[in-house]
Design a protein around this motif. Sequence first.
Motif, PDB file in Angstrom:
ATOM      1  N   LEU A  66       0.811  -1.220   0.000  1.00  0.00           N
ATOM      2  CA  LEU A  66       0.000   0.000   0.000  1.00  0.00           C
ATOM      3  C   LEU A  66       0.845   1.270   0.000  1.00  0.00           C
ATOM      4  O   LEU A  66       0.346   2.347  -0.313  1.00  0.00           O
ATOM      5  CB  LEU A  66      -0.955  -0.003   1.198  1.00  0.00           C
ATOM      6  N   PHE A  67       2.120   1.144   0.360  1.00  0.00           N
ATOM      7  CA  PHE A  67       3.032   2.300   0.366  1.00  0.00           C
ATOM      8  C   PHE A  67       3.857   2.295  -0.914  1.00  0.00           C
ATOM      9  O   PHE A  67       4.587   1.339  -1.174  1.00  0.00           O
ATOM     10  CB  PHE A  67       3.963   2.251   1.578  1.00  0.00           C
ATOM     11  N   PRO A  68       3.760   3.353  -1.729  1.00  0.00           N
ATOM     12  CA  PRO A  68       4.461   3.364  -3.022  1.00  0.00           C
ATOM     13  C   PRO A  68       5.962   3.083  -2.933  1.00  0.00           C
ATOM     14  O   PRO A  68       6.508   2.385  -3.789  1.00  0.00           O
ATOM     15  CB  PRO A  68       4.196   4.770  -3.559  1.00  0.00           C
ATOM     16  N   SER A  69       6.637   3.565  -1.899  1.00  0.00           N
ATOM     17  CA  SER A  69       8.078   3.350  -1.807  1.00  0.00           C
ATOM     18  C   SER A  69       8.430   1.912  -1.427  1.00  0.00           C
ATOM     19  O   SER A  69       9.560   1.474  -1.644  1.00  0.00           O
ATOM     20  CB  SER A  69       8.692   4.314  -0.792  1.00  0.00           C
ATOM     21  N   LYS A  70       7.500   1.168  -0.868  1.00  0.00           N
ATOM     22  CA  LYS A  70       7.739  -0.212  -0.435  1.00  0.00           C
ATOM     23  C   LYS A  70       6.966  -1.239  -1.254  1.00  0.00           C
ATOM     24  O   LYS A  70       6.924  -2.411  -0.913  1.00  0.00           O
ATOM     25  CB  LYS A  70       7.350  -0.375   1.043  1.00  0.00           C
ATOM     26  N   ARG A  71       6.358  -0.797  -2.338  1.00  0.00           N
ATOM     27  CA  ARG A  71       5.497  -1.653  -3.138  1.00  0.00           C
ATOM     28  C   ARG A  71       6.250  -2.860  -3.704  1.00  0.00           C
ATOM     29  O   ARG A  71       5.746  -3.983  -3.693  1.00  0.00           O
ATOM     30  CB  ARG A  71       4.868  -0.839  -4.260  1.00  0.00           C
ATOM     31  N   ALA A  72       7.458  -2.657  -4.195  1.00  0.00           N
ATOM     32  CA  ALA A  72       8.229  -3.765  -4.777  1.00  0.00           C
ATOM     33  C   ALA A  72       8.593  -4.789  -3.700  1.00  0.00           C
ATOM     34  O   ALA A  72       8.540  -5.997  -3.947  1.00  0.00           O
ATOM     35  CB  ALA A  72       9.487  -3.236  -5.451  1.00  0.00           C
ATOM     36  N   GLU A 113       6.332  -1.485 -11.387  1.00  0.00           N
ATOM     37  CA  GLU A 113       7.554  -1.369 -10.586  1.00  0.00           C
ATOM     38  C   GLU A 113       8.764  -1.981 -11.291  1.00  0.00           C
ATOM     39  O   GLU A 113       9.767  -2.289 -10.654  1.00  0.00           O
ATOM     40  CB  GLU A 113       7.348  -2.060  -9.232  1.00  0.00           C
ATOM     41  N   ARG A 114       8.704  -2.118 -12.607  1.00  0.00           N
ATOM     42  CA  ARG A 114       9.739  -2.826 -13.354  1.00  0.00           C
ATOM     43  C   ARG A 114      11.132  -2.243 -13.173  1.00  0.00           C
ATOM     44  O   ARG A 114      12.124  -2.976 -13.195  1.00  0.00           O
ATOM     45  CB  ARG A 114       9.374  -2.917 -14.827  1.00  0.00           C
ATOM     46  N   GLU A 115      11.249  -0.957 -12.949  1.00  0.00           N
ATOM     47  CA  GLU A 115      12.570  -0.350 -12.752  1.00  0.00           C
ATOM     48  C   GLU A 115      13.247  -0.898 -11.504  1.00  0.00           C
ATOM     49  O   GLU A 115      14.457  -1.100 -11.484  1.00  0.00           O
ATOM     50  CB  GLU A 115      12.456   1.175 -12.664  1.00  0.00           C
ATOM     51  N   LYS A 116      12.469  -1.140 -10.461  1.00  0.00           N
ATOM     52  CA  LYS A 116      13.016  -1.671  -9.208  1.00  0.00           C
ATOM     53  C   LYS A 116      13.404  -3.133  -9.348  1.00  0.00           C
ATOM     54  O   LYS A 116      14.264  -3.621  -8.612  1.00  0.00           O
ATOM     55  CB  LYS A 116      12.020  -1.500  -8.078  1.00  0.00           C
ATOM     56  N   PHE A 117      12.771  -3.854 -10.271  1.00  0.00           N
ATOM     57  CA  PHE A 117      13.053  -5.275 -10.444  1.00  0.00           C
ATOM     58  C   PHE A 117      14.121  -5.550 -11.489  1.00  0.00           C
ATOM     59  O   PHE A 117      14.558  -6.685 -11.623  1.00  0.00           O
ATOM     60  CB  PHE A 117      11.773  -6.025 -10.820  1.00  0.00           C
ATOM     61  N   LYS A 118      14.572  -4.532 -12.220  1.00  0.00           N
ATOM     62  CA  LYS A 118      15.564  -4.750 -13.291  1.00  0.00           C
ATOM     63  C   LYS A 118      16.869  -5.336 -12.756  1.00  0.00           C
ATOM     64  O   LYS A 118      17.510  -6.125 -13.436  1.00  0.00           O
ATOM     65  CB  LYS A 118      15.835  -3.448 -14.042  1.00  0.00           C
ATOM     66  N   ALA A 119      17.237  -4.960 -11.553  1.00  0.00           N
ATOM     67  CA  ALA A 119      18.485  -5.469 -10.981  1.00  0.00           C
ATOM     68  C   ALA A 119      18.423  -6.972 -10.746  1.00  0.00           C
ATOM     69  O   ALA A 119      19.465  -7.636 -10.674  1.00  0.00           O
ATOM     70  CB  ALA A 119      18.805  -4.750  -9.683  1.00  0.00           C
ATOM     71  N   LEU A 120      17.235  -7.518 -10.606  1.00  0.00           N
ATOM     72  CA  LEU A 120      17.088  -8.966 -10.364  1.00  0.00           C
ATOM     73  C   LEU A 120      17.184  -9.774 -11.636  1.00  0.00           C
ATOM     74  O   LEU A 120      17.389 -10.988 -11.588  1.00  0.00           O
ATOM     75  CB  LEU A 120      15.730  -9.240  -9.695  1.00  0.00           C
ATOM     76  N   LEU A 121      17.006  -9.134 -12.786  1.00  0.00           N
ATOM     77  CA  LEU A 121      17.004  -9.883 -14.047  1.00  0.00           C
ATOM     78  C   LEU A 121      18.363 -10.028 -14.660  1.00  0.00           C
ATOM     79  O   LEU A 121      19.271  -9.450 -14.593  1.00  0.00           O
ATOM     80  CB  LEU A 121      16.052  -9.203 -15.040  1.00  0.00           C
TER      81      LEU A 121
END
Length: 121
Positions: A66-72, A113-121
């Motif tokens: 629910l919090f945009p900064s913690k959504r990922a 939130e794809r920008e936050k997950f790019k490091a995982l790919l």
Amino acid sequence: MKKVLDLLPSVLVGALFLFGGLNFFFNFVAQPPMTGDPGVFMGVLFSSGILKVIKVLEVIGGALILFPSKRALGLTILAPITVNILLFELFLAHAPSVGVALMVLSAIIAYQEREKFKALL
């Protein structure tokens, strides 16, 4: 209007997991007993204590999403639970329902939130 549509998947997923997790502990809505394989599976989860851990993670993940900064982070916690809900519905209950909606909404949130997950790919 775009901001509302961007927030909608997160609010729905967060609310569903918060309600589901808190309902386990406070029993807002009584759940009908399950029979057959789904009942056996849920019985094992309940008797082993694993279901308590899952429900705590649902509450934590539902609140974080629910919090945009913690959504990922919230989605990372909830993703394996969401997949297991879908698999339970498909292979044990043979009645897909909310698991499909959760998967679609989670995919939308992951895309947002794809920008936050790019490091995982």
